[in-house]
Write a protein that holds these residues in place. Sequence first.
Motif, PDB file in Angstrom:
ATOM      1  N   UNK A  92       0.833  -1.215   0.000  1.00 15.18           N
ATOM      2  CA  UNK A  92       0.000   0.000   0.000  1.00 15.18           C
ATOM      3  C   UNK A  92       0.862   1.257   0.000  1.00 15.18           C
ATOM      4  N   UNK A  93       2.015   1.189   0.647  1.00 11.24           N
ATOM      5  CA  UNK A  93       2.923   2.328   0.646  1.00 11.24           C
ATOM      6  C   UNK A  93       3.388   2.654  -0.766  1.00 11.24           C
ATOM      7  N   UNK A  98       4.815   6.304  -1.810  1.00  8.78           N
ATOM      8  CA  UNK A  98       5.822   6.543  -0.783  1.00  8.78           C
ATOM      9  C   UNK A  98       7.050   5.651  -0.894  1.00  8.78           C
ATOM     10  N   UNK A  99       6.960   4.587  -1.663  1.00 12.19           N
ATOM     11  CA  UNK A  99       8.032   3.597  -1.717  1.00 12.19           C
ATOM     12  C   UNK A  99       9.020   3.887  -2.831  1.00 12.19           C
ATOM     13  N   UNK A 100      10.282   3.493  -2.606  1.00 10.12           N
ATOM     14  CA  UNK A 100      11.315   3.624  -3.639  1.00 10.12           C
ATOM     15  C   UNK A 100      11.514   2.332  -4.422  1.00 10.12           C
ATOM     16  N   UNK A 101      10.792   1.275  -4.021  1.00 10.01           N
ATOM     17  CA  UNK A 101      10.940   0.002  -4.724  1.00 10.01           C
ATOM     18  C   UNK A 101      10.300   0.079  -6.111  1.00 10.01           C
ATOM     19  N   UNK A 102      10.758  -0.785  -6.999  1.00 12.52           N
ATOM     20  CA  UNK A 102      10.243  -0.826  -8.360  1.00 12.52           C
ATOM     21  C   UNK A 102       8.914  -1.577  -8.408  1.00 12.52           C
ATOM     22  N   UNK A 103       8.157  -1.298  -9.443  1.00  6.42           N
ATOM     23  CA  UNK A 103       6.822  -1.881  -9.589  1.00  6.42           C
ATOM     24  C   UNK A 103       6.866  -3.402  -9.587  1.00  6.42           C
ATOM     25  N   UNK A 104       7.810  -3.975 -10.337  1.00  5.60           N
ATOM     26  CA  UNK A 104       7.876  -5.429 -10.426  1.00  5.60           C
ATOM     27  C   UNK A 104       8.291  -6.052  -9.106  1.00  5.60           C
ATOM     28  N   UNK A 238       9.002   3.198   2.294  1.00  4.45           N
ATOM     29  CA  UNK A 238       7.989   4.224   2.508  1.00  4.45           C
ATOM     30  C   UNK A 238       7.268   4.077   3.827  1.00  4.45           C
ATOM     31  N   UNK A 239       7.954   3.558   4.843  1.00  7.80           N
ATOM     32  CA  UNK A 239       7.343   3.392   6.156  1.00  7.80           C
ATOM     33  C   UNK A 239       7.407   4.705   6.926  1.00  7.80           C
ATOM     34  N   UNK A 240       6.447   4.950   7.783  1.00  8.11           N
ATOM     35  CA  UNK A 240       6.476   6.160   8.609  1.00  8.11           C
ATOM     36  C   UNK A 240       7.073   5.881   9.983  1.00  8.11           C
TER      37      UNK A 240
END
Length: 439
Positions: A92-93, A98-104, A238-240
């Motif tokens: 969800x992040x 909010x996340x820097x990870x890639x879609x895949x 993207x964690x708070x």
Amino acid sequence: MKFLIMTAMCFCVKTVLTRDCYWNTGCKYKYFSSKTPYEIVRGDIRDSIVKPEGCETVSVWSIMRHGKRNPSTRYAKDIKYILKHYKDYIVSSYEIGNSSLCAQDIENIKNWKIETSLLDEPNEISNEGYRELFDIGSRIKETFPELLSKLQENEYIFTPGFGSRLEASAKAFVEGLNDHKLVITKVYGDYTFVAPYSTCGKYQVDVRNSPDLYHEAEVYEKTEEYLNMRERVANNLGLNFVPSSDNITAMYDLCRYTWNGLQRKPSPWCAVFTVEDLKILEYVGDLRHYYRNSYGATKFSSVLGQLPMADLLRNFQLAKCGKGKKIVSYFTHATMMDMLIVVFNLYKDPTPLQGSYRNVNRKYRSTFLSTFGSNLIAVLNRCRKAHTYDFTVSFYWNEKPLTEICNKGTCSWQEFEDIFKPFLNATVDICEFKWSNID
């Protein structure tokens, strides 16, 4: 005596993207301390074997760690927490940007399904671990087909230490030898050669159950380098909030326990970490092994590690006289493999490993010492010399020549005896009393 680690160089071409992605990185970091799949670090005894001209193999002795296993109850509980409270949060992040990870990478984590046995059968050998030991046995049989065909009951010993995963590993290894008549000899209470530390009272009290056992690892987890890693993971996901060390370890365990070495299939959970993060976490494993089993516990490891080596000498002395076994194999835990390194003074750094500082060029790497399936193999050869025979002994670590011993891993009989005879004096006197609560 130095045992320099030779790791394979990975040359690859990476597709140019706007961001770094784990899923299509050609050269993934795959060194996870003692939880590294054996396939990642092994050699191949079929290619490594030294075959002196005019010689024949008369005996093979080995000791090896069990194959890949499931996490213990404690760590399985932490992993379940991550799957329940982090997995959907990570997805969800990303979805809200909010996340820097890639879609895949996110999609791979979202669609990933856990094998129920991984968490429901703590400490048991996995299917991959069973196959690791089966394949070792198969390669040894292919290397010595004449020696190991139609073995009689008095020509072999296969002995596991305590624990069902060791018994399963022995069973897998014997199946790999492709001789269904072979019998595994179980021992109860006396693990002198296969795991002497398990019943060593003083070691268990002073080291294994000491409240300060993991002091250096705990120091490292308070360093700026480690704390920055935790913050980096939080930012990338993207964690708070910043995950605790236990939660970081649980995500790391998801990465390394579900990284399939035999299939060369990386775990999607490794996308959580950068390469630098994985190197930092690997060092935590190094510190834990160093002070629990190895140079940080030299008082015990330097003595207890000699006991199986004395057994090796005795077996080869008998085989030299035509009275020994054709094959002897013991199945043990990572602790024993770490202790053997101390006996031979291998992988030793000039200064002890420290929690305050990570030496990136250190020689001591648990990844290459006590990974799943790690092993020491010794081979006794009889060589014809005019009207008599001479004998040589060759050593292999993880199926690669142990080149730091004698001449590129092969000793004359005299060299072998000179090195190993002192081990015959080793006793368990240092233990003072027998430890009965074997874990």
